[in-house]
Motif scaffolding. Structure first.
Motif, PDB file in Angstrom:
ATOM      1  N   PRO A 129     -24.596  -0.378   0.448  1.00 28.17           N
ATOM      2  CA  PRO A 129     -24.781   0.042  -0.945  1.00 28.17           C
ATOM      3  C   PRO A 129     -24.039  -0.889  -1.902  1.00 28.17           C
ATOM      4  CG  PRO A 129     -23.201   1.474   0.158  1.00 28.17           C
ATOM      5  CD  PRO A 129     -23.799   0.586   1.220  1.00 28.17           C
ATOM      6  N   THR A 130     -24.550  -1.005  -3.105  1.00 32.48           N
ATOM      7  CA  THR A 130     -23.861  -1.814  -4.123  1.00 32.48           C
ATOM      8  C   THR A 130     -22.626  -1.071  -4.613  1.00 32.48           C
ATOM      9  OG1 THR A 130     -25.232  -0.839  -5.853  1.00 32.48           O
ATOM     10  CG2 THR A 130     -25.985  -2.923  -4.907  1.00 32.48           C
ATOM     11  N   PRO A 131     -21.625  -1.798  -5.084  1.00 30.36           N
ATOM     12  CA  PRO A 131     -20.435  -1.124  -5.622  1.00 30.36           C
ATOM     13  C   PRO A 131     -20.785  -0.216  -6.798  1.00 30.36           C
ATOM     14  CG  PRO A 131     -20.010  -3.456  -5.259  1.00 30.36           C
ATOM     15  CD  PRO A 131     -21.487  -3.260  -5.081  1.00 30.36           C
ATOM     16  N   GLN A 132     -19.963   0.783  -7.003  1.00 25.94           N
ATOM     17  CA  GLN A 132     -20.172   1.728  -8.098  1.00 25.94           C
ATOM     18  C   GLN A 132     -19.975   1.060  -9.460  1.00 25.94           C
ATOM     19  OE1 GLN A 132     -17.484   5.006  -7.392  1.00 25.94           O
ATOM     20  NE2 GLN A 132     -19.115   6.211  -6.426  1.00 25.94           N
ATOM     21  N   PHE A 133     -20.585   1.659 -10.471  1.00 27.69           N
ATOM     22  CA  PHE A 133     -20.307   1.247 -11.844  1.00 27.69           C
ATOM     23  C   PHE A 133     -18.837   1.523 -12.162  1.00 27.69           C
ATOM     24  CE2 PHE A 133     -24.892   2.251 -13.421  1.00 27.69           C
ATOM     25  CZ  PHE A 133     -25.368   1.155 -12.722  1.00 27.69           C
ATOM     26  N   ALA A 134     -18.348   0.878 -13.208  1.00 26.21           N
ATOM     27  CA  ALA A 134     -17.005   1.183 -13.700  1.00 26.21           C
ATOM     28  C   ALA A 134     -16.928   2.646 -14.109  1.00 26.21           C
ATOM     29  CB  ALA A 134     -16.663   0.296 -14.894  1.00 26.21           C
ATOM     30  N   ALA A 135     -15.738   3.208 -14.030  1.00 24.22           N
ATOM     31  CA  ALA A 135     -15.556   4.626 -14.352  1.00 24.22           C
ATOM     32  C   ALA A 135     -16.045   4.937 -15.756  1.00 24.22           C
ATOM     33  CB  ALA A 135     -14.082   5.000 -14.213  1.00 24.22           C
ATOM     34  N   ARG A 136     -15.862   4.003 -16.700  1.00 22.40           N
ATOM     35  CA  ARG A 136     -16.275   4.276 -18.078  1.00 22.40           C
ATOM     36  C   ARG A 136     -17.787   4.454 -18.181  1.00 22.40           C
ATOM     37  NH1 ARG A 136     -15.230  -1.310 -18.041  1.00 22.40           N
ATOM     38  NH2 ARG A 136     -13.014  -0.888 -18.355  1.00 22.40           N
TER      39      ARG A 136
END
Length: 406
Positions: free
Chosen positions: A10-17
């Motif tokens: 899987p691709t890394p998650q988006f930034a928390a913001r």
């Protein structure tokens, strides 16, 4: 021989913001009410028939004919000298001494908010705002990871005594305010309160971001000086301006006037964002200011907007339920209405849209506990006859919804 495709990680998650900040409710409403038959009081859209299209077209023609290489080339991050000089002269004429070097041209004043949030705020820092507050400012501060706290106020705007107490308690980095014809309420902060806000900021150590996109659209009453013009405010107030409401929003031209260190920091942030605001737009705006009387154009626009405001004010008593209240702005583009309990304008909106009219529910404009009985109405986009028809539809939709839920 069968070739098996390798499993993909899987691709890394988006930034928390990106996972915590939502979109603009106004933009969402505009998307679902784009049908031409809808009378839309939701958008903050200047009346397009009042744009000086001939004057703007002539300005673009001039710069593309006379200085095409310059108009189509990269420019400086700070902004074109001719435009900054014109903006400085207009600001100084309103009793705030300003030089071209005091200004940074931005891609709309919304970019100025983003740059300031980038250079002033760390995640977890506290920002103070009016209640209710301009929606896109809440987005910008939330995206920066700030904690947003509303300052109590009344029908005249934020309360300086409450501001003083809130600063002492919350230890914020900055106060964001639209003191003239505020979005969403249309109210204007009185001169005495502006002086008091400047005093609190000087004594407590606070940045002030003073946003003024509507101040030139005055229909009645006297000009009220900027907070930035008061003693003690000069080294800590950022004044934001824009051509969106007085020339054309599609130009995407704004500016900020800030103390030197902060202005330079914002220029660095802008280099990372877009290098510079489009050269041709800046030069065309400068040429327009040189060849035309923008103040005269704004007076013509304001006269039309005043008639439209009056048309909305005249129709509200029959459109809204008994017990409703609303503001009477001296200028700008918006008024703020509050329906009696237990009306919930968010829940009612789908019913009202079925009558081919739309507004913006008030709840998203609140940094704290929302007042769900409120709504924002823009009165400048439609003619008086269209406003009257839109209010008729609004009243019909509200009455039908109230009858169904009774």
């Amino acid at each position: 021989m069968t070739v098996t495709e390798p499993a993909l990680a899987p691709t890394p998650q988006f930034a928390a913001r990106a996972r915590t900040v939502g979109g603009s409710p106004v933009r969402d409403i505009l998307a679902v009410t784009a049908r031409p038959e809808v009378i839309n009081f939701a958008g903050g859209l200047p009346a397009p028939e009042l744009f000086d299209t001939d004057g703007i077209a002539a300005a673009y023609h001039a710069v593309l004919t006379e200085t095409p290489a310059r108009a189509l080339q990269y420019s400086t991050t700070e902004g074109e000298p001719a435009l900054r000089a014109a903006l400085a002269a207009r600001t100084a004429a309103r009793s705030l001494p300003t030089t071209p070097d005091d200004l940074l041209v931005t891609t709309g004043s919304q970019q100025a908010l983003s740059l300031l949030a980038t250079m002033l705020l760390e995640p977890g820092d506290t920002v103070l705002v009016e209640n209710p507050c301009y929606l896109a400012a809440l987005q910008a501060f939330s995206l920066a990871g700030a904690r947003v706290v509303a300052v109590p106020g009344d029908e005249h705007g934020l309360d300086p005594d409450a501001l003083d107490a809130t600063v002492a308690r919350e230890r914020p980095k900055l106060l964001y305010t639209v003191p003239t014809f505020q979005n969403p309420t249309g109210r204007t902060l009185p001169a005495a309160r502006r002086a008091a806000v400047a005093e609190v900021a000087a004594r407590r150590g606070l940045w002030i971001v003073e946003d003024d996109p509507y101040g030139e659209l005055r229909y009645e009453g006297e000009h009220v000086p900027w907070i930035a013009a008061h003693p003690g405010a000069g080294d800590r107030t950022v004044l934001l301006g824009s051509f969106s409401k007085v020339m054309a929003p599609g130009l995407r031209l704004g500016w900020l006037r800030a103390p030197a260190d902060l202005r330079r920091a914002c220029a660095v942030a802008k280099q990372a964002a877009d290098l510079h605001t489009p050269t041709v737009n800046q030069l065309a705006a400068a040429r327009y200011l040189a060849d035309n009387d923008l103040d005269a154009h704004v007076r013509r626009v304001a006269a039309v907007y005043a008639e439209r405001r009056d048309a909305m004010l005249a129709g509200l008593p029959t459109a809204l339920p008994d017990g409703s209240t609303w503001t009477r702005p001296e200028g700008g583009m918006f008024l703020w209405a509050r329906l009696p309990e237990p009306y919930d304008t968010t829940a009612l909106l789908p019913d009202v849209v079925r009558h081919d009219v739309a507004y913006v529910p008030g709840a998203p404009f609140h940094a704290g506990e929302p007042d769900r009985a409120t709504m924002r109405l823009c009165f400048v986009t439609q003619t008086p006859d269209e406003i009257a028809e839109g209010l008729r539809r609004l009243g019909e939709g509200l009455r039908e919804a109230a009858h169904r839920t009774a």
